[in-house]
Design a protein around this motif. Structure first.
Motif, PDB file in Angstrom:
ATOM      1  N   MET A 118       0.829  -1.185   0.000  1.00  7.73           N
ATOM      2  CA  MET A 118       0.000   0.000   0.000  1.00  7.73           C
ATOM      3  C   MET A 118       0.871   1.245   0.000  1.00  7.73           C
ATOM      4  O   MET A 118       1.866   1.322   0.695  1.00  7.73           O
ATOM      5  CB  MET A 118      -0.902   0.051   1.233  1.00  7.73           C
ATOM      6  N   ASP A 119       0.429   2.187  -0.747  1.00  2.36           N
ATOM      7  CA  ASP A 119       1.105   3.475  -0.850  1.00  2.36           C
ATOM      8  C   ASP A 119       0.760   4.323   0.382  1.00  2.36           C
ATOM      9  O   ASP A 119      -0.307   4.192   0.979  1.00  2.36           O
ATOM     10  CB  ASP A 119       0.616   4.158  -2.123  1.00  2.36           C
ATOM     11  N   VAL A 120       1.664   5.197   0.780  1.00  3.17           N
ATOM     12  CA  VAL A 120       1.449   6.075   1.933  1.00  3.17           C
ATOM     13  C   VAL A 120       0.240   6.976   1.695  1.00  3.17           C
ATOM     14  O   VAL A 120      -0.561   7.216   2.602  1.00  3.17           O
ATOM     15  CB  VAL A 120       2.714   6.916   2.215  1.00  3.17           C
ATOM     16  N   THR A 132      -2.439   6.307  -0.004  1.00  2.00           N
ATOM     17  CA  THR A 132      -3.646   5.508   0.174  1.00  2.00           C
ATOM     18  C   THR A 132      -3.957   5.331   1.647  1.00  2.00           C
ATOM     19  O   THR A 132      -5.122   5.425   2.060  1.00  2.00           O
ATOM     20  CB  THR A 132      -3.476   4.132  -0.504  1.00  2.00           C
ATOM     21  N   VAL A 133      -2.940   5.089   2.454  1.00  2.00           N
ATOM     22  CA  VAL A 133      -3.142   4.911   3.894  1.00  2.00           C
ATOM     23  C   VAL A 133      -3.641   6.213   4.517  1.00  2.00           C
ATOM     24  O   VAL A 133      -4.590   6.214   5.308  1.00  2.00           O
ATOM     25  CB  VAL A 133      -1.833   4.435   4.574  1.00  2.00           C
ATOM     26  N   VAL A 134      -3.037   7.329   4.143  1.00  2.00           N
ATOM     27  CA  VAL A 134      -3.471   8.626   4.672  1.00  2.00           C
ATOM     28  C   VAL A 134      -4.912   8.919   4.253  1.00  2.00           C
ATOM     29  O   VAL A 134      -5.731   9.370   5.060  1.00  2.00           O
ATOM     30  CB  VAL A 134      -2.519   9.754   4.211  1.00  2.00           C
ATOM     31  N   ALA A 135      -5.245   8.635   3.010  1.00  2.00           N
ATOM     32  CA  ALA A 135      -6.609   8.853   2.524  1.00  2.00           C
ATOM     33  C   ALA A 135      -7.598   7.982   3.290  1.00  2.00           C
ATOM     34  O   ALA A 135      -8.679   8.442   3.666  1.00  2.00           O
ATOM     35  CB  ALA A 135      -6.684   8.569   1.032  1.00  2.00           C
ATOM     36  N   ALA A 136      -7.242   6.730   3.544  1.00  2.00           N
ATOM     37  CA  ALA A 136      -8.120   5.829   4.282  1.00  2.00           C
ATOM     38  C   ALA A 136      -8.315   6.297   5.722  1.00  2.00           C
ATOM     39  O   ALA A 136      -9.426   6.274   6.259  1.00  2.00           O
ATOM     40  CB  ALA A 136      -7.561   4.406   4.252  1.00  2.00           C
ATOM     41  N   VAL A 137      -7.243   6.743   6.357  1.00  8.86           N
ATOM     42  CA  VAL A 137      -7.333   7.242   7.735  1.00  8.86           C
ATOM     43  C   VAL A 137      -8.209   8.489   7.792  1.00  8.86           C
ATOM     44  O   VAL A 137      -9.069   8.626   8.670  1.00  8.86           O
ATOM     45  CB  VAL A 137      -5.922   7.512   8.308  1.00  8.86           C
ATOM     46  N   LEU A 138      -8.013   9.410   6.852  1.00  8.22           N
ATOM     47  CA  LEU A 138      -8.833  10.618   6.814  1.00  8.22           C
ATOM     48  C   LEU A 138     -10.302  10.294   6.544  1.00  8.22           C
ATOM     49  O   LEU A 138     -11.206  10.901   7.127  1.00  8.22           O
ATOM     50  CB  LEU A 138      -8.303  11.591   5.763  1.00  8.22           C
ATOM     51  N   PHE A 139     -10.549   9.335   5.682  1.00 13.75           N
ATOM     52  CA  PHE A 139     -11.916   8.908   5.383  1.00 13.75           C
ATOM     53  C   PHE A 139     -12.586   8.346   6.633  1.00 13.75           C
ATOM     54  O   PHE A 139     -13.712   8.720   6.963  1.00 13.75           O
ATOM     55  CB  PHE A 139     -11.903   7.870   4.253  1.00 13.75           C
ATOM     56  N   LEU A 140     -11.881   7.460   7.340  1.00  9.91           N
ATOM     57  CA  LEU A 140     -12.441   6.876   8.561  1.00  9.91           C
ATOM     58  C   LEU A 140     -12.629   7.923   9.656  1.00  9.91           C
ATOM     59  O   LEU A 140     -13.609   7.889  10.409  1.00  9.91           O
ATOM     60  CB  LEU A 140     -11.562   5.727   9.041  1.00  9.91           C
TER      61      LEU A 140
END
Length: 105
Positions: free
Chosen positions: A1-3, A5-13
């Motif tokens: 996973m790209d950084v 993508t992880v940041v986007a997922a964390v912000l989404f949650l």
């Protein structure tokens, strides 16, 4: 996973958690207010959640002010942002002629 993508997922949650918390806080406040005012919680929620500040201000201004020179997209024959139909005619764009002052173009 790209950084990213992880940041986007964390912000989404985090956004989802914020919305859930806000809704819970709103419901609790409406319930307390309904009890203290002696009205139905459902009625109060509909009134509070249904208030659209821009339209309320426009309605109050239209009721008490002179808006004879103002033009709305619906009443001027131009489709508004909510009526995207290419076949929208001036007559169908303004269901209530009361506010149109006879102008169709």
């Amino acid at each position: 996973m790209d950084v990213t993508t992880v940041v986007a997922a964390v912000l989404f949650l985090a956004g989802i958690a914020l919305v859930v918390w806000s809704v819970e806080h709103f419901v609790e406040a409406v319930a307390r207010s309904a009890v203290s005012l002696g009205v139905s919680g459902f009625f109060l929620a509909v009134v509070l959640a249904g208030v659209d500040l821009e339209n309320a201000i426009l309605g109050i201004t239209a009721a008490y002010g002179d808006l004879s020179r103002s033009r709305s997209g619906r009443c001027s024959g131009r489709p508004s942002s909510s009526s995207r139909s290419p076949s929208a005619s001036p007559a169908s764009s303004c269901p209530s002629r009361r506010g149109c002052r006879g102008r169709t173009s």
